[in-house]
Enzyme design. Structure first.
Site, PDB file in Angstrom:
ATOM      1  CG  ASP A  44     -33.939   5.154  -2.250  1.00 12.53           C
ATOM      2  OD1 ASP A  44     -32.691   4.965  -1.596  1.00 12.53           O
ATOM      3  OD2 ASP A  44     -35.087   4.770  -2.403  1.00 12.53           O
ATOM      4  CG  ASP A  84     -37.326   5.176 -19.459  1.00 15.16           C
ATOM      5  OD1 ASP A  84     -35.754   5.983 -18.925  1.00 15.16           O
ATOM      6  OD2 ASP A  84     -38.158   5.522 -19.767  1.00 15.16           O
ATOM      7  CE1 TYR A  97     -35.162  10.020  -2.166  1.00 19.30           C
ATOM      8  CE2 TYR A  97     -34.725   9.406   0.324  1.00 19.30           C
ATOM      9  CZ  TYR A  97     -34.559   9.334  -1.034  1.00 19.30           C
ATOM     10  OH  TYR A  97     -35.014   7.817  -1.114  1.00 19.30           O
ATOM     11  CE  LYS A 116     -38.899   9.361 -18.097  1.00 24.41           C
ATOM     12  NZ  LYS A 116     -38.844   8.372 -18.676  1.00 24.41           N
TER      13      LYS A 116
HETATM   14  C1  IPM Z   1     -31.513   4.468   1.468  1.00 27.76           C
HETATM   15  C2  IPM Z   1     -32.696   4.259   2.235  1.00 27.76           C
HETATM   16  C3  IPM Z   1     -33.328   5.429   2.717  1.00 27.76           C
HETATM   17  C4  IPM Z   1     -33.425   6.300   1.870  1.00 27.76           C
HETATM   18  C5  IPM Z   1     -34.958   5.031   4.084  1.00 27.76           C
HETATM   19  C6  IPM Z   1     -34.418   4.133   4.764  1.00 27.76           C
HETATM   20  C7  IPM Z   1     -35.053   6.357   3.873  1.00 27.76           C
HETATM   21  O1  IPM Z   1     -33.554   3.729   1.813  1.00 27.76           O
HETATM   22  O2  IPM Z   1     -30.059   4.827   2.913  1.00 27.76           O
HETATM   23  O3  IPM Z   1     -31.458   3.730   0.387  1.00 27.76           O
HETATM   24  O4  IPM Z   1     -34.273   6.485   0.989  1.00 27.76           O
HETATM   25  O5  IPM Z   1     -32.641   6.880   1.318  1.00 27.76           O
HETATM   26 MG    MG Z   2     -32.986   2.681  -0.539  1.00 29.47          MG
END
Ligand code: IPM
Ligand code: MG
Length: 354
Positions: free
Chosen positions: A241, A217, A136, A185
């Site tokens: 996520d 996975d 991210y 992973k």
């Molecule tokens: C979450 C959401 C966010 C993320 C999005 C909205 C950018 O999916 O908080 O899980 O990917 O972190």
């Molecule tokens: Mg999310």
């Protein structure tokens, strides 16, 4: 007087945050809630996704109660002009590296699950997601190379980042059923091999916690095969996520799940944090008064627990939500065709149980 920055954001974020504030006011009339625009709500006013005033309000508050951000009309825009940019600015700006996503099936709601009820009965797990590192936040690039469009995202972790989130996982497991599952992973990624080495290095400090490792996975598969076996899952940003959405829907509705994002600021019980439903903006049902406010209400409970050191009212709210479900109160997402309550009526039912 505790100060809470309330950032409803977009879509159903507005509908459900309003109800969470109502519940909060009921148990803690001394808390001062101040609202500010974020995400699409800010962009629509010609402001950046996280306006300076909103950031300043968060800065001087004890915690942030967040709704949701993101709307289809911003799809395809560059990141700086997207509502989600606000989320990343808050997460990294306030160093909120530990994202706790408790996943619980309320008694009576087992039938709402896409899995057989006996598989989800008693399900009670927490996904601990690393929130300020990994792919991210690593270097991103889009370019033309020999006439071909190329894009890359970098997944990068530093050992201390892994160590602190692993500790969050171990500490949490220690206060629960003492079982920690670290997800990586390791058979493919360098970051995962580092992840596993660091987790194994600190494990001896938590001899009372049973540690196991799953490849991501396989973890995705086990989550639908035997979800009730999990206690605490700790994993990197993107795996967390994905797995937290999966774990969430196993409960029947993503509209019931709260989250807490915590950092280093403050002391235990008085940590600065951001609290938000994990479900998103659900634009298709926004403004209709039918969204399930449970996730927002439970986020307010987490806020009381972690930022205002108020375990009493945190568990009071959680018990009231549970009692409302046990009494058969349902919003449309979990009603399975039966008559459903509006967002406000469901909240009224929770308040009546308090
Ligand atoms: C979450 C959401 C966010 C993320 C999005 C909205 C950018 O999916 O908080 O899980 O990917 O972190
Ligand atoms: Mg999310």
């Amino acid at each position: 007087m505790p100060d809470i920055a309330v950032l409803p954001g977009d879509g159903i974020g507005v509908d459900i945050t309003r109800e969470a504030v109502r519940v909060l006011a009921q148990v803690r009339p001394d808390v001062r809630c101040t609202e500010a625009p974020v995400g699409g709500a800010a962009l629509d006013r010609g402001l950046p996704p996280l306006p300076d005033d909103t950031r300043a309000l968060c800065e001087r508050s004890d915690a942030i109660l967040f709704g949701a951000v993101g709307l289809p009309k911003y799809d395809g825009k560059p990141m700086a002009e997207r509502p989600e940019a606000a989320l990343f600015a808050l997460r990294s700006g306030f160093k909120l590296y530990a994202n706790l996503r408790p996943v619980r099936v309320f008694p009576g709601l087992e039938d709402a699950s896409s899995l057989r009820p006996e598989l989800v009965r008693g399900l009670d797990l927490v996904v601990v997601r690393e929130l300020t590192g990994g792919i991210y936040f690593g270097k991103k690039e889009t370019r033309i190379e020999n006439g071909v469009e190329v894009a890359s995202d970098t997944m990068l972790y530093r050992a201390p980042e892994i160590e602190r989130i692993a500790r969050t996982g171990f500490e949490l497991a220690r206060r629960r059923r003492k079982h920690l599952t670290s997800v990586d992973k390791e058979n493919v990624l360098d970051t995962s091999r580092l992840w596993r080495r660091v987790v194994l290095r600190i494990a001896p400090e938590y001899p009372d916690v049973h540690l196991d490792h799953l490849l991501v996975d396989n973890a995705a598969m086990q989550l639908v095969r035997r979800p009730a076996d999990f206690d605490v899952i700790v994993t990197e940003n993107m795996f967390g996520d994905i797995l937290s959405d999966e774990a969430a829907i196993v409960t029947g509705s993503i509209g019931t799940l709260p989250s807490a994002s915590l950092g280093e600021r403050g002391s235990p019980g008085k940590q600065f944090g951001m609290y938000e439903p994990i479900g998103g903006t659900a634009p298709d049902i926004a403004g209709k008064g039918i969204a399930n406010p449970t996730a927002a209400i439970l986020s307010a409970a987490l806020l009381l627990r972690y930022s205002l050191d108020d375990e009493t009212n945190a568990s009071r709210i959680e018990r009231a939500v549970q009692a409302a479900y046990a009494a058969g109160k349902r919003t449309a997402d979990v009603a399975a065709g039966a008559p459903a309550l509006s967002t406000t009526a469901f909240t009224d039912a929770v308040i009546a149980e308090l």
